[in-house]
Design a protein around this motif. Structure first.
Motif, PDB file in Angstrom:
ATOM      1  N   ASP A  27       0.839  -1.266   0.152  1.00  0.00           N
ATOM      2  CA  ASP A  27       0.051   0.063  -0.098  1.00  0.00           C
ATOM      3  C   ASP A  27       0.843   1.258  -0.112  1.00  0.00           C
ATOM      4  O   ASP A  27       0.303   2.111  -0.374  1.00  0.00           O
ATOM      5  CB  ASP A  27      -0.971  -0.146   1.172  1.00  0.00           C
ATOM      6  N   ILE A  28       1.941   1.303   0.658  1.00  0.00           N
ATOM      7  CA  ILE A  28       2.957   2.490   0.600  1.00  0.00           C
ATOM      8  C   ILE A  28       4.134   2.236   0.104  1.00  0.00           C
ATOM      9  O   ILE A  28       4.840   3.152   0.073  1.00  0.00           O
ATOM     10  CB  ILE A  28       3.008   2.898   2.375  1.00  0.00           C
ATOM     11  N   GLN A  65       1.907 -10.025   2.176  1.00  0.00           N
ATOM     12  CA  GLN A  65       0.874 -10.677   1.380  1.00  0.00           C
ATOM     13  C   GLN A  65       1.281 -12.369   1.282  1.00  0.00           C
ATOM     14  O   GLN A  65       0.548 -12.813   0.575  1.00  0.00           O
ATOM     15  CB  GLN A  65       0.811 -10.021  -0.240  1.00  0.00           C
ATOM     16  N   ARG A 245       0.186  -5.848   7.971  1.00  0.00           N
ATOM     17  CA  ARG A 245      -0.771  -5.116   7.049  1.00  0.00           C
ATOM     18  C   ARG A 245      -0.167  -4.366   5.831  1.00  0.00           C
ATOM     19  O   ARG A 245       0.872  -3.708   6.041  1.00  0.00           O
ATOM     20  CB  ARG A 245      -1.687  -4.160   7.884  1.00  0.00           C
ATOM     21  N   PRO A 246      -0.875  -4.209   5.096  1.00  0.00           N
ATOM     22  CA  PRO A 246      -0.096  -3.701   3.599  1.00  0.00           C
ATOM     23  C   PRO A 246       0.260  -2.365   3.707  1.00  0.00           C
ATOM     24  O   PRO A 246       1.246  -1.832   3.109  1.00  0.00           O
ATOM     25  CB  PRO A 246      -1.309  -3.715   2.494  1.00  0.00           C
ATOM     26  N   TYR A 247      -0.311  -1.369   4.635  1.00  0.00           N
ATOM     27  CA  TYR A 247       0.182  -0.070   4.975  1.00  0.00           C
ATOM     28  C   TYR A 247       1.335   0.234   6.027  1.00  0.00           C
ATOM     29  O   TYR A 247       1.173   1.413   6.388  1.00  0.00           O
ATOM     30  CB  TYR A 247      -1.251   0.751   5.537  1.00  0.00           C
TER      31      TYR A 247
END
Length: 339
Positions: A27-28, A65, A245-247
């Motif tokens: 995400d980032i 992921q 988490r993706p962020y």
């Protein structure tokens, strides 16, 4: 061509970071190198939370992921300077877990893809007697961080009345953790009982907001005070742990003043280092004083309900009530009627 590895000097030790440009947090766009460098940048605080504790590693070698590897034993191949400590599981089996003694150990494990660090509430010189009471506030479906925040201040009220000091941190997801240093005089069983005593008192005061119900079907839209996080072999993400988490959120220590209006999404792998550089570790006083849990044990002893269920992977414990989901429990006397 991307570099196959880089080397970082961490406290005089050379830590090799392989595949430094691999994206771990999509995400980032944060990379593995950023993960390792993050832990070095907050090293003083992260080490305070992990120092001399048996520590489990939650590894994602290919980024968040990928499937997690929850590693309780130290990897067989590791540098000779990496220390270990022998722990005993509820089953009676033993294992050698990581003992964190320096920031370089944290950086080394981050290179293995460790995103979260999960320490025991004990120290290596006495793994049978916890020195930390852990209050885990877990919002249930229909509730959110604001509800956890309100619960945290209800906990603070109780701790203040007892003369105990709690140190709050965001969980890195939707919840809040409050850690209390305690005297190393009590077993895991007794510390868990003290957590039940505290949780029941908060629930008594705020039945509209909180619950101690172990079974999810009984919790409703409330904040669950997870007393079982104090059972042997149960761990929570440490202060300054990045969460998978993706962020790239971070379980971040805060002051009680900050907690009043903090937004947990403000704390991630890129925002916490400058905060740490400016403020230092806001939990630096956590080891200054250890507290007695005797008042909490007295509350537990006076409660006629007694013990509460353990997690399902634990052997049946002395005094534990029937460990069966209420909706699946047989009515009393059902066996006699069937006969």
């Amino acid at each position: 061509m991307a570099s196959p590895f880089i080397e970082l000097n961490v406290g005089g030790r050379v830590i090799k970071v392989t595949n430094p440009d691999k994206v771990y947090f999509p995400d980032i766009g944060a990379t593995k190198r950023e993960l390792v460098e993050y832990y070095v940048s907050v090293g003083e605080g992260a080490l305070r939370a992990l120092k001399d504790r048996p520590t489990y590693l939650k590894r994602h070698p290919d980024g968040v992921q990928s499937e997690a590897i929850y590693q309780k034993r130290i990897p067989p191949r590791h540098p000779d300077w990496l220390e270990t400590v022998t722990i005993r599981f509820p089953s009676g089996r033993t294992a050698d877990a990581l003992r964190v003694t320096e920031v370089a150990a944290i950086a080394y494990c981050a290179n293995l893809g460790t995103i979260d660090f999960h320490p025991w509430p004990t120290r290596a010189d006495d793994v049978e007697h916890p020195d930390e009471l852990r209050i885990d506030l877990d919002p249930q479906p229909g509730t959110d961080f604001d509800d956890a925040r309100e619960t945290a201040f209800a906990v603070l009220e109780v701790l203040d009345e007892l003369g105990m000091r709690g140190f709050p941190k965001t969980s890195g997801t939707r919840g809040i953790h409050i850690n209390v240093r305690i005297e190393r005089r009590w077993s895991f069983t007794e510390v868990r009982q003290s957590a039940i005593g505290l949780a029941r008192e908060v629930e008594r005061r705020r039945p509209d907001l909180t619950t101690t119900a172990w079974w999810k079907e009984e919790r409703g839209e409330k904040v669950f005070i997870d007393y079982n996080q104090n059972a042997r072999d149960r761990t929570i993400a440490s202060a300054y742990s990045v969460r998978a988490r993706p962020y790239a959120p971070v379980s971040t220590p805060v002051t009680w003043q900050e907690l009043a209006d903090v937004n947990p999404r403000d704390f991630d792998i890129r925002t916490v280092p400058p905060r740490f550089a400016e403020l230092g570790d806001v939990h630096k006083e956590i080891d200054d004083r250890a507290f007695s849990i005797e008042p909490l044990l007295e509350w537990y002893a006076k409660d006629e309900r007694g013990d509460m269920p353990y997690p399902p992977n634990y052997p049946k414990m002395p005094g534990e009530p029937k460990r069966v989901q209420p909706s699946k429990a047989r009515p009393s006397g059902a066996d006699d009627e069937a006969g």
